[in-house]
Design an enzyme around this catalytic site. Structure first.
Site, PDB file in Angstrom:
ATOM      1  N   CYS A  20       3.620   0.489   5.327  1.00  0.00           N
ATOM      2  CA  CYS A  20       2.451  -0.152   5.238  1.00  0.00           C
ATOM      3  C   CYS A  20       2.670  -1.504   4.829  1.00  0.00           C
ATOM      4  CB  CYS A  20       1.237   0.479   4.831  1.00  0.00           C
ATOM      5  SG  CYS A  20      -0.291  -0.293   5.197  1.00  0.00           S
ATOM      6  N   HIS A  30       0.626   5.614   7.105  1.00  0.00           N
ATOM      7  CA  HIS A  30       1.348   6.423   5.873  1.00  0.00           C
ATOM      8  C   HIS A  30       1.674   7.952   6.033  1.00  0.00           C
ATOM      9  CE1 HIS A  30      -0.457   3.189   2.681  1.00  0.00           C
ATOM     10  NE2 HIS A  30      -1.254   3.038   3.827  1.00  0.00           N
ATOM     11  N   GLU A  79       3.307   9.461   3.862  1.00  0.00           N
ATOM     12  CA  GLU A  79       3.155  10.334   2.800  1.00  0.00           C
ATOM     13  C   GLU A  79       1.915  11.178   2.716  1.00  0.00           C
ATOM     14  OE1 GLU A  79       0.720   6.551   1.692  1.00  0.00           O
ATOM     15  OE2 GLU A  79       2.656   7.412   2.951  1.00  0.00           O
TER      16      GLU A  79
END
Length: 279
Positions: free
Chosen positions: A144, A244, A246
């Site tokens: 990002c 994202h 994660e």
């Protein structure tokens, strides 16, 4: 604008070959070899914990969990004095993390009304970190904001507020602390396609995005509305995504790939060191 797509994630069934554990005499799990050391920059902010209300260095714990589950060791890098080239070269991998908007001056633009106040301290730290890691051949995953930092270093530009552009789907949720689900299509033959396949659904939260891709960068994936969602270096040592990863701990493919590349570099350096010290 169309409604964000429903999730298509599937849990990863691939076990990371990195950091397999053994058991010591006390029954505790111990790594059987040195796991790759992955540097993750943090950012400063105000934090409340217990009776304290103090400035603190922050990073969502999902980043650390993702690196650990993928077989790496996470080391947090607060934005103090930038690391030297030699210090960065001691890392086995780098993940440029998400966060606040990038300073528009880094790509020669005036700030948009919706652009956040620049965090020049973090921008300087992460720009230097990326330059040194790239020069040393340290494997990089940029996420990002991290992807936007990379693009500006290569002379690229950013759209500062995607809602100003007609015909685009939502790339951030209207609800605080939630994500929009976006379908991305990878470009055949790229590292991104090798890792995530031809198409996948990802979690996004960015109101800024890439405009002109920087020099030496290769487009890896787009959203269905045409927004650039991934790019990489020509040698694939750096992979950058606007989403994202994660936030989907049941799908660690990007982290497993980064840790795997870091493991390869670690082994190569260890072999070279052993040969240099051999009598």
């Amino acid at each position: 604008m169309s409604t964000p797509a429903k999730s298509r994630w599937r849990p990863s069934t691939r076990q990371s070959p990195i950091g397999r554990s053994g058991v010591d005499s006390n029954g505790s799990d111990l790594p059987t070899h040195r796991r790759p050391l992955i540097g993750l920059p943090t950012y400063y902010g105000r934090g409340q914990f217990g009776v304290w209300d103090r400035d603190a260095a922050f990073l969502p714990s999902v980043y650390i969990t993702a690196v650990t589950r993928a077989g790496g060791r996470a080391v947090l890098l607060p934005p103090e004095q930038p690391w030297s080239a030699g210090e960065v070269a001691d890392l086995d991998g780098v993940i440029l993390t998400g966060g606040d908007d990038v300073d528009p001056s880094l790509h020669g633009a005036e700030p948009h009304a919706r652009t956040q106040a620049p965090n020049t301290r973090r921008d300087r730290f992460e720009t230097a970190l990326y330059r040194h890691a790239s020069a040393a051949g340290v494997p990089i995953l940029a996420i990002c904001r991290g992807a936007q930092i990379v693009n500006t270093v290569h002379g690229g530009t950013l759209h500062q507020h995607l809602p100003d552009l007609a015909g685009l789907d939502p790339h951030e949720s209207e609800i605080k602390d939630e994500f929009a689900e976006v379908v991305v299509t990878a470009v055949a033959g790229t590292a991104a396609a090798r890792i995530i396949g031809a198409e996948t659904t990802v979690r996004c939260h960015h109101h800024q995005s890439l405009d002109r891709l920087g020099d030496g960068l290769v487009l890896s994936a787009r959203a269905s509305d045409g927004t650039v969602e991934a790019f990489e270096s020509v040698d694939a040592a750096m992979l950058a995504v606007q989403w994202h990863p994660e936030e989907t701990l049941d799908d660690l493919r990007l982290f497993t790939d980064l840790v795997g590349r870091a493991e390869q570099r670690l082994r190569a350096r260890s072999t070279a060191t052993n040969e240099e010290t051999r009598p």
